[in-house]
Write a protein that holds these residues in place. Structure first.
Motif, PDB file in Angstrom:
ATOM      1  N   HIS A 196      41.490  41.765  38.410  1.00  0.00           N
ATOM      2  CA  HIS A 196      40.289  42.288  39.068  1.00  0.00           C
ATOM      3  C   HIS A 196      39.814  41.315  40.157  1.00  0.00           C
ATOM      4  N   MET A 197      39.897  40.014  39.867  1.00  0.00           N
ATOM      5  CA  MET A 197      39.436  39.008  40.829  1.00  0.00           C
ATOM      6  C   MET A 197      40.350  38.882  42.039  1.00  0.00           C
ATOM      7  N   GLN A 198      41.509  39.531  42.012  1.00  0.00           N
ATOM      8  CA  GLN A 198      42.392  39.489  43.182  1.00  0.00           C
ATOM      9  C   GLN A 198      42.064  40.587  44.189  1.00  0.00           C
ATOM     10  N   VAL A 199      41.287  41.584  43.775  1.00  0.00           N
ATOM     11  CA  VAL A 199      41.056  42.746  44.643  1.00  0.00           C
ATOM     12  C   VAL A 199      39.581  42.938  44.957  1.00  0.00           C
ATOM     13  N   VAL A 200      38.805  41.869  44.867  1.00  0.00           N
ATOM     14  CA  VAL A 200      37.406  41.886  45.295  1.00  0.00           C
ATOM     15  C   VAL A 200      37.142  40.668  46.162  1.00  0.00           C
ATOM     16  N   THR A 201      36.132  40.784  46.996  1.00  0.00           N
ATOM     17  CA  THR A 201      35.674  39.667  47.827  1.00  0.00           C
ATOM     18  C   THR A 201      34.339  39.170  47.282  1.00  0.00           C
ATOM     19  N   VAL A 202      34.253  37.869  47.029  1.00  0.00           N
ATOM     20  CA  VAL A 202      33.025  37.261  46.502  1.00  0.00           C
ATOM     21  C   VAL A 202      32.512  36.255  47.524  1.00  0.00           C
ATOM     22  N   THR A 203      31.250  36.385  47.888  1.00  0.00           N
ATOM     23  CA  THR A 203      30.630  35.563  48.927  1.00  0.00           C
ATOM     24  C   THR A 203      29.537  34.666  48.342  1.00  0.00           C
ATOM     25  N   SER A 249      31.885  36.160  27.914  1.00  0.00           N
ATOM     26  CA  SER A 249      30.562  36.540  27.446  1.00  0.00           C
ATOM     27  C   SER A 249      29.941  37.575  28.377  1.00  0.00           C
ATOM     28  N   PRO A 250      29.308  38.617  27.830  1.00  0.00           N
ATOM     29  CA  PRO A 250      28.619  39.593  28.690  1.00  0.00           C
ATOM     30  C   PRO A 250      27.517  38.964  29.533  1.00  0.00           C
ATOM     31  N   LYS A 251      27.048  37.776  29.132  1.00  0.00           N
ATOM     32  CA  LYS A 251      25.996  37.095  29.893  1.00  0.00           C
ATOM     33  C   LYS A 251      26.547  36.258  31.040  1.00  0.00           C
ATOM     34  N   ASN A 252      27.869  36.147  31.130  1.00  0.00           N
ATOM     35  CA  ASN A 252      28.455  35.302  32.167  1.00  0.00           C
ATOM     36  C   ASN A 252      28.192  35.901  33.545  1.00  0.00           C
ATOM     37  N   PRO A 253      27.596  35.135  34.457  1.00  0.00           N
ATOM     38  CA  PRO A 253      27.264  35.694  35.779  1.00  0.00           C
ATOM     39  C   PRO A 253      28.495  36.073  36.584  1.00  0.00           C
ATOM     40  N   VAL A 311      31.575  39.909  39.998  1.00  0.00           N
ATOM     41  CA  VAL A 311      32.852  40.589  40.259  1.00  0.00           C
ATOM     42  C   VAL A 311      32.673  42.104  40.156  1.00  0.00           C
ATOM     43  N   ASN A 312      31.890  42.558  39.174  1.00  0.00           N
ATOM     44  CA  ASN A 312      31.698  43.994  39.012  1.00  0.00           C
ATOM     45  C   ASN A 312      30.789  44.602  40.069  1.00  0.00           C
ATOM     46  N   SER A 313      30.060  43.761  40.775  1.00  0.00           N
ATOM     47  CA  SER A 313      29.202  44.286  41.846  1.00  0.00           C
ATOM     48  C   SER A 313      29.963  44.496  43.145  1.00  0.00           C
ATOM     49  N   ALA A 314      31.185  43.964  43.226  1.00  0.00           N
ATOM     50  CA  ALA A 314      31.978  44.048  44.459  1.00  0.00           C
ATOM     51  C   ALA A 314      32.893  45.264  44.419  1.00  0.00           C
ATOM     52  N   GLY A 315      33.147  45.833  45.566  1.00  0.00           N
ATOM     53  CA  GLY A 315      34.061  46.961  45.649  1.00  0.00           C
ATOM     54  C   GLY A 315      35.507  46.518  45.483  1.00  0.00           C
ATOM     55  N   ILE A 316      36.293  47.315  44.767  1.00  0.00           N
ATOM     56  CA  ILE A 316      37.711  47.012  44.551  1.00  0.00           C
ATOM     57  C   ILE A 316      38.509  47.553  45.728  1.00  0.00           C
ATOM     58  N   SER A 317      39.372  46.724  46.276  1.00  0.00           N
ATOM     59  CA  SER A 317      40.022  47.022  47.558  1.00  0.00           C
ATOM     60  C   SER A 317      41.276  47.870  47.434  1.00  0.00           C
ATOM     61  N   ALA A 318      41.763  48.128  46.221  1.00  0.00           N
ATOM     62  CA  ALA A 318      43.006  48.876  46.035  1.00  0.00           C
ATOM     63  C   ALA A 318      42.776  49.979  45.007  1.00  0.00           C
ATOM     64  N   PRO A 319      43.585  51.028  45.030  1.00  0.00           N
ATOM     65  CA  PRO A 319      43.480  52.034  43.964  1.00  0.00           C
ATOM     66  C   PRO A 319      43.674  51.384  42.601  1.00  0.00           C
ATOM     67  N   TYR A 320      42.912  51.845  41.595  1.00  0.00           N
ATOM     68  CA  TYR A 320      43.006  51.220  40.281  1.00  0.00           C
ATOM     69  C   TYR A 320      42.936  52.270  39.187  1.00  0.00           C
ATOM     70  N   HIS A 321      43.505  51.898  38.029  1.00  0.00           N
ATOM     71  CA  HIS A 321      43.606  52.786  36.880  1.00  0.00           C
ATOM     72  C   HIS A 321      43.194  52.024  35.634  1.00  0.00           C
ATOM     73  N   SER A 322      42.648  52.740  34.652  1.00  0.00           N
ATOM     74  CA  SER A 322      42.241  52.120  33.396  1.00  0.00           C
ATOM     75  C   SER A 322      42.983  52.752  32.229  1.00  0.00           C
ATOM     76  N   ILE A 323      43.498  51.908  31.352  1.00  0.00           N
ATOM     77  CA  ILE A 323      44.059  52.331  30.075  1.00  0.00           C
ATOM     78  C   ILE A 323      43.225  51.641  29.003  1.00  0.00           C
ATOM     79  N   ILE A 324      42.594  52.424  28.142  1.00  0.00           N
ATOM     80  CA  ILE A 324      41.567  51.914  27.242  1.00  0.00           C
ATOM     81  C   ILE A 324      41.939  52.262  25.800  1.00  0.00           C
ATOM     82  N   GLY A 325      41.873  51.290  24.921  1.00  0.00           N
ATOM     83  CA  GLY A 325      42.209  51.509  23.523  1.00  0.00           C
ATOM     84  C   GLY A 325      41.042  52.083  22.732  1.00  0.00           C
TER      85      GLY A 325
END
Length: 556
Positions: free
Chosen positions: A354-361, A463-467, A472-486
């Motif tokens: 995820h951190m490879q496909v977002v820009t953090v400023t 941790s869910p409290k980790n900033p 990272v979740n506030s940034a737009g993802i730059s590539a198409p993405y898919h989720s597989i969830i258990g």
């Protein structure tokens, strides 16, 4: 690399006991009876005696080579279409494989890759090796060959083989110094050895079945024999695998030299690189079954090549993501014209992807953490480890991402007693802790980790409290993405969980697809997961233009 001291309040607990307890914590986070026989089936009786002599270590090497050629010459007219198993085909295949091993290994390879005149007293043969071409390996590329039967197959257990003509081999390239992006044991590939005869003139070709599954052998196009699983199984885990996985989590500094991206096949400019990233307290070996089953699809095998990112999982996610970013940049430098990447990440590995496909400023850190973040960034050099870990750009060469059981918003398990205990077991290297202590004040650490005494590591990073996760979740993802969830089986999505990561953490709006698979957190090898990965890779070929480009450039 030297390591920092453990927290004093745990120093009297034996490391073995603590390791077991920590592992528990991290698991939450993380012919006929008289026919002569060979290893490849019944022998063709007219060639049996000659083959027996060819295998004798008491016979001179050049005579043995001539015997193998005679065996193959006897059987070559009887190959048929190659797909039907017959004693003649099996004996031809055996001779082609074993003469390749013999000539490559005998006398330090002195007989390899130059024309030979070989006689066994009855026949004289003239042998040459076929030069490299699109479907043929260069004769000197591999430093050794192994029979698939010589490769231990503890995993993967499902065999991905192709019946056909030629000697199926595992080609191994292991050179010193080790080449960039090559595994420490060397890099492997399936190889098919074929022998073509014109009278007593013979040509030995080292064919590339992954590129061309058929070839003109002895005047007819035939399906090539191949063992794709053996080439992958060559990368078997060490005997003390579990202990090493745990130590790579609790003492990441001891394994930093193994950190990096490794291609599992020789780099091929015509194929799309798929990079798999493992999760917490795991290793690249977790992907063996997944890769093996994906590779069983001829279209996937033809158009994709597989790599893995290995990292000691105790490091903070931001640091591990930086090292993945650097590894991908290294590929860009070595192979500037490579196809766009597909990333597949499981659990913590999905966060790194995820951190490879977002820009953090810097502004994003300031909005989330406040003034302390701005002060840290203002006083930190832009080329420092801290700054490069915190501030980064989305990689435009990543064209698609698949997240498997990924805690994008963290896991509450990191906040439990087990999570706190697991976090306390991780001892970062002294060099890294020194950087943190020199760059971050007590106030900074409190903002980033919740405590002035706590240094960041992989568990605190979940941790869910980790900033970091919020940014990272506030940034737009730059590539198409898919989720597989258990889903462990309750079927209560969106209130479901895989036992470690709840649906609310693994779900991402905007995903091109989201599939719920009936399994626990370790669902990467489920048939449903592999089927979805298979579908996504085929979709990528169809939608990205990569398939059309490959066909245009290679003419097939």
């Amino acid at each position: 690399m030297p390591e920092s001291e453990m927290n004093p309040k745990h120093s009297k607990i034996p490391i073995q006991i603590r390791s077991v307890a920590g592992a528990t914590c991290l698991a939450f986070l993380a012919g006929c009876a008289t026919t002569p026989q060979t290893a490849r089936g019944p022998q063709y009786p007219p060639a049996a005696n000659t083959l027996r002599e060819a295998r004798s270590s008491q016979v001179p090497i050049e005579r043995r080579a001539a015997d193998y050629l005679q065996v193959a010459a006897i059987c070559a007219p009887l190959l048929g279409n190659g797909t039907q198993e017959t004693p003649a085909r099996n004996t031809y295949n055996t001779a082609a494989a074993e003469i390749t091993i013999l000539l490559r290994s005998a006398d330090g390879g002195q007989l390899w890759n130059h024309p030979l005149t070989l006689t066994n007293g009855g026949e004289t043969y003239h042998l040459r090796l076929q030069p490299a071409s699109y479907g043929v390996w260069a004769p000197d590329y591999f430093t050794a060959f192994k029979l698939p039967s010589e490769v231990e197959r503890k995993q993967p257990k499902v065999l991905n083989i192709q019946n056909g003509v030629g000697g199926a081999l595992v080609g191994v390239r292991a050179v010193n110094p080790r080449e960039d992006l090559a595994p420490f044991k060397g890099i492997t590939a399936p190889v098919t050895a074929t022998l073509d005869f014109r009278g007593t003139d013979a040509t030995l070709a080292l064919r590339r079945p992954a590129r061309q599954p058929t070839a003109n052998v002895q005047g007819k196009v035939r399906t090539l024999a191949a063992d794709y699983t053996a080439a992958l199984a060559y990368y078997r885990p060490p005997s003390n695998f579990l202990a090493k996985k745990l130590m790579a989590t609790f003492r990441p500094g001891r394994y930093v030299e193994k950190m990096g991206l490794y291609f599992l096949q020789p780099y091929d400019p015509h194929r799309i690189p798929v990079v798999f990233v493992h999760g917490l307290a795991s290793s690249p070996f977790m992907w063996a079954q997944t890769i093996n089953e994906l590779d069983a699809d001829p279209q996937v095998r033809e158009h994709y090549q597989f790599g893995v990112f290995a990292y000691p999982t105790g490091y903070p996610p931001l640091y591990s993501a930086l090292r993945l970013r650097e590894a991908l940049a290294k590929v860009d430098k070595l192979y500037p014209n490579h196809r766009g990447y597909v990333l597949v990440g499981h659990s913590l590995g999905g966060i790194l992807a995820h951190m490879q496909v977002v820009t953090v400023t810097p502004a994003m850190w300031e909005r989330t953490v406040g003034q302390p973040a701005r002060e840290v960034l203002d006083r930190t050099a832009h080329d420092s480890l801290i700054y490069r870990s915190l501030i980064f750009q989305a990689d435009p060469r990543i064209k698609r991402v698949v997240f498997i059981c990924t805690p994008h918003r963290g896991s509450d398990t990191a906040l439990t007693g087990l999570g706190r205990f697991g976090r306390s077991l991780i001892a970062l290297p002294v060099a890294m802790t020194s950087i943190f202590r020199e760059s971050l004040t007590d106030v900074d650490l409190t903002q980033f980790t919740g405590s002035a005494r706590r240094l960041p590591n992989s568990v605190s990073g979940l941790s869910p409290k980790n900033p970091t996760l919020k940014i990272v979740n506030s940034a737009g993802i730059s590539a198409p993405y898919h989720s597989i969830i258990g889903d462990r089986g309750k079927g209560d999505t969106p209130n479901s969980t895989d036992g470690v990561v709840p649906y609310w953490s693994s779900h991402l709006d905007g995903a091109q697809s989201e599939v719920i698979v009936p399994g626990p957190h370790g669902s990467q090898n489920l048939p449903q997961t592999i089927a979805e990965l298979h579908r996504i890779l085929r979709l990528h070929l169809k939608n990205s233009g990569e398939l059309r480009t490959t066909i245009a450039e290679t003419g097939y």
